[in-house]
Design a protein around this motif. Sequence first.
Motif, PDB file in Angstrom:
ATOM      1  N   VAL A 184       0.856  -1.189   0.000  1.00 38.23           N
ATOM      2  CA  VAL A 184       0.000   0.000   0.000  1.00 38.23           C
ATOM      3  C   VAL A 184       0.891   1.237   0.000  1.00 38.23           C
ATOM      4  O   VAL A 184       1.820   1.348   0.811  1.00 38.23           O
ATOM      5  N   SER A 185       0.615   2.131  -0.909  1.00 36.99           N
ATOM      6  CA  SER A 185       1.336   3.398  -1.013  1.00 36.99           C
ATOM      7  C   SER A 185       0.417   4.522  -0.545  1.00 36.99           C
ATOM      8  O   SER A 185      -0.687   4.700  -1.070  1.00 36.99           O
ATOM      9  N   THR A 186       0.883   5.291   0.437  1.00 32.67           N
ATOM     10  CA  THR A 186       0.115   6.418   0.959  1.00 32.67           C
ATOM     11  C   THR A 186       0.789   7.720   0.542  1.00 32.67           C
ATOM     12  O   THR A 186       1.983   7.929   0.815  1.00 32.67           O
ATOM     13  N   LYS A 188      -0.348  12.075  -0.737  1.00 32.62           N
ATOM     14  CA  LYS A 188      -1.085  13.259  -0.288  1.00 32.62           C
ATOM     15  C   LYS A 188      -1.844  13.816  -1.480  1.00 32.62           C
ATOM     16  O   LYS A 188      -1.261  14.069  -2.542  1.00 32.62           O
ATOM     17  N   ALA A 201       0.772   8.860  -4.885  1.00 34.77           N
ATOM     18  CA  ALA A 201       0.906   7.498  -4.369  1.00 34.77           C
ATOM     19  C   ALA A 201       1.152   6.489  -5.487  1.00 34.77           C
ATOM     20  O   ALA A 201       1.837   5.481  -5.281  1.00 34.77           O
ATOM     21  N   GLY A 238      -5.625   2.437  -7.699  1.00 29.03           N
ATOM     22  CA  GLY A 238      -5.202   3.687  -7.089  1.00 29.03           C
ATOM     23  C   GLY A 238      -5.913   4.881  -7.684  1.00 29.03           C
ATOM     24  O   GLY A 238      -6.453   4.829  -8.794  1.00 29.03           O
ATOM     25  N   ALA A 247      -3.856   9.974  -3.435  1.00 28.86           N
ATOM     26  CA  ALA A 247      -3.298   9.809  -2.092  1.00 28.86           C
ATOM     27  C   ALA A 247      -3.182   8.343  -1.693  1.00 28.86           C
ATOM     28  O   ALA A 247      -2.591   8.031  -0.650  1.00 28.86           O
ATOM     29  N   HIS A 248      -3.727   7.442  -2.513  1.00 26.05           N
ATOM     30  CA  HIS A 248      -3.701   6.014  -2.147  1.00 26.05           C
ATOM     31  C   HIS A 248      -3.553   5.174  -3.412  1.00 26.05           C
ATOM     32  O   HIS A 248      -4.195   5.440  -4.429  1.00 26.05           O
ATOM     33  N   GLU A 250      -2.414   0.751  -4.383  1.00 29.21           N
ATOM     34  CA  GLU A 250      -1.966  -0.527  -3.836  1.00 29.21           C
ATOM     35  C   GLU A 250      -1.846  -1.564  -4.941  1.00 29.21           C
ATOM     36  O   GLU A 250      -2.464  -1.446  -6.006  1.00 29.21           O
ATOM     37  N   ASN A 278      11.407   3.519   1.403  1.00 28.96           N
ATOM     38  CA  ASN A 278      10.801   4.440   2.370  1.00 28.96           C
ATOM     39  C   ASN A 278      11.779   5.500   2.880  1.00 28.96           C
ATOM     40  O   ASN A 278      11.365   6.452   3.550  1.00 28.96           O
ATOM     41  N   GLN A 284       5.884   6.430   1.322  1.00 29.35           N
ATOM     42  CA  GLN A 284       5.337   5.723   2.475  1.00 29.35           C
ATOM     43  C   GLN A 284       4.671   4.450   1.969  1.00 29.35           C
ATOM     44  O   GLN A 284       3.527   4.470   1.516  1.00 29.35           O
ATOM     45  N   THR A 286       3.741   0.328   2.765  1.00 27.65           N
ATOM     46  CA  THR A 286       3.572  -0.713   3.790  1.00 27.65           C
ATOM     47  C   THR A 286       3.353  -2.049   3.097  1.00 27.65           C
ATOM     48  O   THR A 286       2.734  -2.120   2.024  1.00 27.65           O
TER      49      THR A 286
END
Length: 385
Positions: A184-186, A188, A201, A238, A247-248, A250, A278, A284, A286
């Motif tokens: 998952v990429s976060t 803005k 993202a 995304g 902003a998101h 995956e 990271n 960012q 996860t």
Amino acid sequence: MTPEKKLTILQDLIQIPSVNDHEADVADYIADLFAPYPQAKVERLTYAPGRDNLIVTIGNAAGPRLGLSGHMDVVAPGDTTAWHHDPFGGEIVDGRMYGRGTSDMKSGLAALVVTMLDLLDQGVDLPGSVRLLATVGEETGEYGAAQLTDAGYADHLAGLVIAEPSGLDNVVYTARGVIDYKVVSTGKASHSASPEKGINAIDNLMTFYNAVRPLMAQHTKVDPVLGGLLHNVDLISGGEQINSIPAHAELMANMRTIPAYPNHVLYAELEGLIAQLNQEPGVQLTLSYSYPEEAIPGDPNAPLVQLAKQVSDQVCGHDTQIVGSGGANDGAEFLRAKGDFTSIEIGPGSATSHQVDEYVDLDDYLQAIQIYQQLIPAFFAQFTK
């Protein structure tokens, strides 16, 4: 047991719609079959409401123990209008039984149950014990087998036979493992006219995508039976709308592993890549895993492997092949148990598993019962020579 009764047991199991759930209904049915036999020890291990693993043990607890395993869940039938037969009808047409799970793998499970019931009916004095391990959740992650293993039900087995639909002309002794992972990429969000105010993202996710492919491609070892390591990114999503910086984002990937690359080695590489990326400004990422399973190593010359081949050759009159499997199975979890034992797959089925109009040839189902009936005493005979 009459052939008609054997078919009825399979048909009854098919008519229980245990689609990724409701395995307790299957467990109830099987437990009722063993209820008339006080010498059979029947236990349950609940995974969740309506989802019971079932353990049935017969024979002499002082001797070696042979495990028999099958899963009680089935995959969804999909578009039922595409079926020519009721997915949960267990219809018999031209020597075949149709329905979801006829191949994968209620025919194998039923064959194991019938074999154990016949041993009880015949009063066979076993020099060891036979334990049925009927599991939940195999199709979605082998978590029933994991739970049974953690609870000790597979400890110190002398061997394990899994009735997956290998076809009776194959004994499977080794299998690929699996790692499903998600990144998952976060970022803005911002207006696409002002991208400098946001963090894209998707861009950061694609940086991972472009880096992980060559990383996994470095694993060039090839197993002589299973082949090489497989890594595929199968899902990407995304963004919210066309004029917004996302902003998101995956992705999800599937890996099919081989014994040469244990899962912990691959975890370390994936986690190392995430940590490295990271460190870049604005990144960012996860990482998470879904029900990973180790590859199953094996020895084609192991006594249980060779014995299963000999018995299948005799019963079916063919040259049974000793092979590997590209798919994971419950054996990957059971082999974590205490002790050192061989796990094999041999069971009835067809090439229609997970497909419309799934079926099993009834001759194969009945022959599988014969194989298990001969394999069990032959297995224990190895310990009395």
